[in-house]
Write a protein that holds these residues in place. Structure first.
Motif, PDB file in Angstrom:
ATOM      1  N   PRO A  31       0.920  -1.231  -0.117  1.00 10.40           N
ATOM      2  CA  PRO A  31      -0.115   0.063   0.071  1.00 10.40           C
ATOM      3  C   PRO A  31       0.903   1.359  -0.024  1.00 10.40           C
ATOM      4  O   PRO A  31       1.935   1.223   0.715  1.00 10.40           O
ATOM      5  CB  PRO A  31      -1.070   0.135   1.305  1.00 10.40           C
ATOM      6  N   ILE A  32       0.409   2.380  -0.505  1.00  9.17           N
ATOM      7  CA  ILE A  32       1.038   3.581  -0.810  1.00  9.17           C
ATOM      8  C   ILE A  32       0.137   4.477   0.192  1.00  9.17           C
ATOM      9  O   ILE A  32      -1.105   4.789  -0.420  1.00  9.17           O
ATOM     10  CB  ILE A  32       1.276   4.339  -1.965  1.00  9.17           C
ATOM     11  N   PRO A  33       0.388   5.347   1.245  1.00  9.21           N
ATOM     12  CA  PRO A  33      -0.304   6.090   1.914  1.00  9.21           C
ATOM     13  C   PRO A  33      -0.861   7.392   0.865  1.00  9.21           C
ATOM     14  O   PRO A  33      -0.130   7.830   0.019  1.00  9.21           O
ATOM     15  CB  PRO A  33       0.650   6.724   2.937  1.00  9.21           C
ATOM     16  N   ASP A  37      -8.495   5.731  -3.504  1.00  7.08           N
ATOM     17  CA  ASP A  37      -8.966   4.498  -2.919  1.00  7.08           C
ATOM     18  C   ASP A  37      -8.938   3.457  -3.955  1.00  7.08           C
ATOM     19  O   ASP A  37      -8.786   2.351  -3.763  1.00  7.08           O
ATOM     20  CB  ASP A  37     -10.488   4.581  -2.238  1.00  7.08           C
ATOM     21  N   PHE A  38      -8.898   3.807  -5.277  1.00  8.29           N
ATOM     22  CA  PHE A  38      -8.995   2.847  -6.232  1.00  8.29           C
ATOM     23  C   PHE A  38      -7.639   2.389  -6.671  1.00  8.29           C
ATOM     24  O   PHE A  38      -7.110   1.544  -7.364  1.00  8.29           O
ATOM     25  CB  PHE A  38      -9.572   3.214  -7.506  1.00  8.29           C
ATOM     26  N   LYS A  56     -12.744  -2.099 -10.177  1.00 11.25           N
ATOM     27  CA  LYS A  56     -14.069  -2.147  -9.494  1.00 11.25           C
ATOM     28  C   LYS A  56     -14.156  -0.911  -8.686  1.00 11.25           C
ATOM     29  O   LYS A  56     -15.414  -0.001  -8.957  1.00 11.25           O
ATOM     30  CB  LYS A  56     -14.583  -3.218  -8.887  1.00 11.25           C
ATOM     31  N   LYS A  57     -13.342  -0.291  -8.065  1.00 12.13           N
ATOM     32  CA  LYS A  57     -13.579   0.756  -7.214  1.00 12.13           C
ATOM     33  C   LYS A  57     -13.483   1.840  -8.192  1.00 12.13           C
ATOM     34  O   LYS A  57     -14.170   2.930  -7.876  1.00 12.13           O
ATOM     35  CB  LYS A  57     -12.353   0.962  -6.192  1.00 12.13           C
ATOM     36  N   LYS A  58     -12.775   1.946  -9.309  1.00 13.01           N
ATOM     37  CA  LYS A  58     -12.650   3.055 -10.389  1.00 13.01           C
ATOM     38  C   LYS A  58     -13.792   3.194 -10.927  1.00 13.01           C
ATOM     39  O   LYS A  58     -14.165   4.532 -11.169  1.00 13.01           O
ATOM     40  CB  LYS A  58     -11.409   2.951 -10.961  1.00 13.01           C
ATOM     41  N   PHE A  59     -14.547   2.332 -11.377  1.00 15.71           N
ATOM     42  CA  PHE A  59     -15.699   2.169 -12.073  1.00 15.71           C
ATOM     43  C   PHE A  59     -17.117   2.348 -11.073  1.00 15.71           C
ATOM     44  O   PHE A  59     -18.198   2.099 -11.612  1.00 15.71           O
ATOM     45  CB  PHE A  59     -15.752   1.252 -13.086  1.00 15.71           C
ATOM     46  N   LYS A  60     -16.720   2.299  -9.694  1.00 13.59           N
ATOM     47  CA  LYS A  60     -17.807   2.290  -8.709  1.00 13.59           C
ATOM     48  C   LYS A  60     -18.689   1.183  -8.876  1.00 13.59           C
ATOM     49  O   LYS A  60     -20.098   1.411  -8.749  1.00 13.59           O
ATOM     50  CB  LYS A  60     -18.505   3.569  -8.744  1.00 13.59           C
ATOM     51  N   LEU A  85      -6.268  -4.811 -11.517  1.00 16.98           N
ATOM     52  CA  LEU A  85      -6.826  -5.866 -10.928  1.00 16.98           C
ATOM     53  C   LEU A  85      -8.380  -6.355 -11.426  1.00 16.98           C
ATOM     54  O   LEU A  85      -9.107  -5.361 -11.489  1.00 16.98           O
ATOM     55  CB  LEU A  85      -7.102  -5.645  -9.346  1.00 16.98           C
ATOM     56  N   VAL A  86      -8.321  -7.674 -11.840  1.00 14.56           N
ATOM     57  CA  VAL A  86      -9.895  -7.850 -12.438  1.00 14.56           C
ATOM     58  C   VAL A  86     -10.267  -9.107 -11.680  1.00 14.56           C
ATOM     59  O   VAL A  86      -9.484 -10.034 -11.417  1.00 14.56           O
ATOM     60  CB  VAL A  86      -9.736  -8.176 -14.080  1.00 14.56           C
TER      61      VAL A  86
END
Length: 125
Positions: A31-33, A37-38, A56-60, A85-86
């Motif tokens: 992780p990078i601080p 969130d995506f 999925k986070k990027k595309f909500k 990630l898929v």
């Protein structure tokens, strides 16, 4: 156009295979601080540090933990390479340019710059 099809949730998406360097199993992501969130963090692939994005986070879309089918697609973009990630990589196939319709002019959860069109493969889009 040769494409690689993959799942996010129950939907199918695809990338032009010319923009894919490789597809890998999920590795330990550091992780990078203070990143959006995506952005899950970074991975090291043979000495190259790549950011990994959760599409999925990027595309909500609904989020769920990665499974044994989940993969990271290493994609070539203007700024270099990134990991995406898929949920599952489905297949490589050929799609005629005539089989790609323009993006509909409607509100979509996915940003329009992320979609070049809607491809039609025999019984699915």
């Amino acid at each position: 156009m040769q494409i690689v099809c993959f799942n996010l949730e129950e939907e199918e998406y695809a990338f032009d295979i010319l923009n894919i360097k490789e597809i890998i199993h999920i590795k330990s992501i550091t992780p990078i601080p203070q990143m959006p969130d995506f952005v899950l963090g970074v991975i090291n692939i043979r000495g190259t540090i790549l950011p990994v994005f959760d599409l999925k986070k990027k595309f909500k879309l609904a989020e769920k933990e990665p499974t044994a089918d989940s993969r990271i697609i290493v994609a070539i973009v203007a700024s270099g390479m990134i990991g995406l990630l898929v949920d599952k990589v489905l297949e490589n196939t050929i799609l005629d340019h005539d089989s790609i319709d323009p993006v509909p002019n409607i509100r979509m959860e996915i940003e329009k710059e992320c979609v070049i069109g809607i491809g039609k493969l025999t019984s699915r889009m």
